[in-house]
Design an enzyme around this catalytic site. Structure first.
Site, PDB file in Angstrom:
ATOM      1  N   HIS A  80       0.836  -1.200   0.000  1.00 45.63           N
ATOM      2  CA  HIS A  80       0.000   0.000   0.000  1.00 45.63           C
ATOM      3  C   HIS A  80       0.872   1.251   0.000  1.00 45.63           C
ATOM      4  O   HIS A  80       2.050   1.212   0.373  1.00 45.63           O
ATOM      5  CB  HIS A  80      -0.922  -0.010   1.213  1.00 45.63           C
ATOM      6  N   GLU A  82       0.860   3.868   1.910  1.00 48.77           N
ATOM      7  CA  GLU A  82       1.361   4.236   3.236  1.00 48.77           C
ATOM      8  C   GLU A  82       2.558   3.370   3.619  1.00 48.77           C
ATOM      9  O   GLU A  82       3.538   3.867   4.174  1.00 48.77           O
ATOM     10  CB  GLU A  82       0.253   4.070   4.291  1.00 48.77           C
ATOM     11  N   CYS A 108      -6.085   1.386   5.540  1.00 44.81           N
ATOM     12  CA  CYS A 108      -6.686   0.118   5.957  1.00 44.81           C
ATOM     13  C   CYS A 108      -6.142  -0.236   7.345  1.00 44.81           C
ATOM     14  O   CYS A 108      -5.272   0.441   7.881  1.00 44.81           O
ATOM     15  CB  CYS A 108      -6.345  -0.980   4.947  1.00 44.81           C
ATOM     16  N   CYS A 111      -2.241  -0.762   7.409  1.00 47.66           N
ATOM     17  CA  CYS A 111      -1.523   0.507   7.346  1.00 47.66           C
ATOM     18  C   CYS A 111      -1.739   1.320   8.615  1.00 47.66           C
ATOM     19  O   CYS A 111      -0.823   2.008   9.082  1.00 47.66           O
ATOM     20  CB  CYS A 111      -1.940   1.294   6.108  1.00 47.66           C
TER      21      CYS A 111
END
Length: 151
Positions: A80, A82, A108, A111
Site C-alpha cells: 500500500h 502508506e 486500511c 496501514c
C-alpha cells in the site's frame, strides 16, 4: 486575498500526483509523509521492487478471486502507498515520529497499525475506505484523522 492552497490542500495535491504512479488495477493510492511542512517520503501502491506488476502478469488476483475491497489484504501483490512511504523514510534514515501523512484514501487496518507504530500523529485523507476497524484503532491510539473538505 490569499489564493494559495492551505498546507493540507497543498500536500494532498502532492499525494494525488504520487497516486498517478500507482500500478494497481483496482485503486490508485498515493501517500506523502510530512514533518514540519517538509516532505519526508512518498509512496504509491504497487508491486514490490523488481516484481512484475499485475498488468504484466495478466491481471489482478483479487479481481479473479472475487475479493471485495477492504478484505484479505494479504492476497495482493502490491504494497500500500502508506507502507511504501514508511519504508522509503526508513530506507533514507528519516525519522517520521510526530509527522503527518497525507493519503488519497483512508488507511486500511494494516496501514493503520504501521502508522501507529511509526509514530505518525496526524492523518489527512481525501476519501473514505470501507475499514471501520482501522478508524476505531486510530482513534484508540489518539491519532487525529482529518477528511479534507470536512470540518
Amino acid at each position: 486575498m490569499d489564493q494559495r492552497p492551505s498546507w493540507d490542500e497543498y500536500f494532498m495535491e502532492m499525494a494525488k500526483l504520487t497516486a498517478r504512479r500507482s500500478t494497481c488495477l483496482r485503486r490508485n493510492v498515493g501517500a506523502v509523509i510530512v514533518k514540519d511542512r517538509h516532505i519526508i517520503a512518498t509512496g504509491y501502491n504497487g508491486a514490490p521492487r523488481g516484481i512484475a506488476h499485475c498488468d504484466e502478469i495478466g491481471g489482478c488476483i483479487r479481481e479473479k478471486m472475487g475479493i471485495g475491497s477492504g478484505e484479505r489484504h494479504e492476497l495482493c501483490r502490491a504494497l500500500h502507498a502508506e507502507q511504501n512511504a514508511i519504508i522509503q523514510a526508513a530506507t533514507l534514515g528519516q525519522s517520521i515520529e510526530g509527522a503527518a501523512i497525507y493519503c488519497t484514501h483512508q488507511p486500511c487496518i494494516i496501514c493503520a497499525k504501521m502508522i501507529i507504530n511509526a509514530g505518525i500523529k496526524r492523518i489527512v485523507v481525501q476519501e473514505a475506505y470501507p475499514d471501520e476497524f482501522a478508524v476505531e484503532l486510530l482513534a484508540d491510539a489518539g491519532i487525529r484523522t482529518v477528511v479534507l473538505g470536512e470540518h
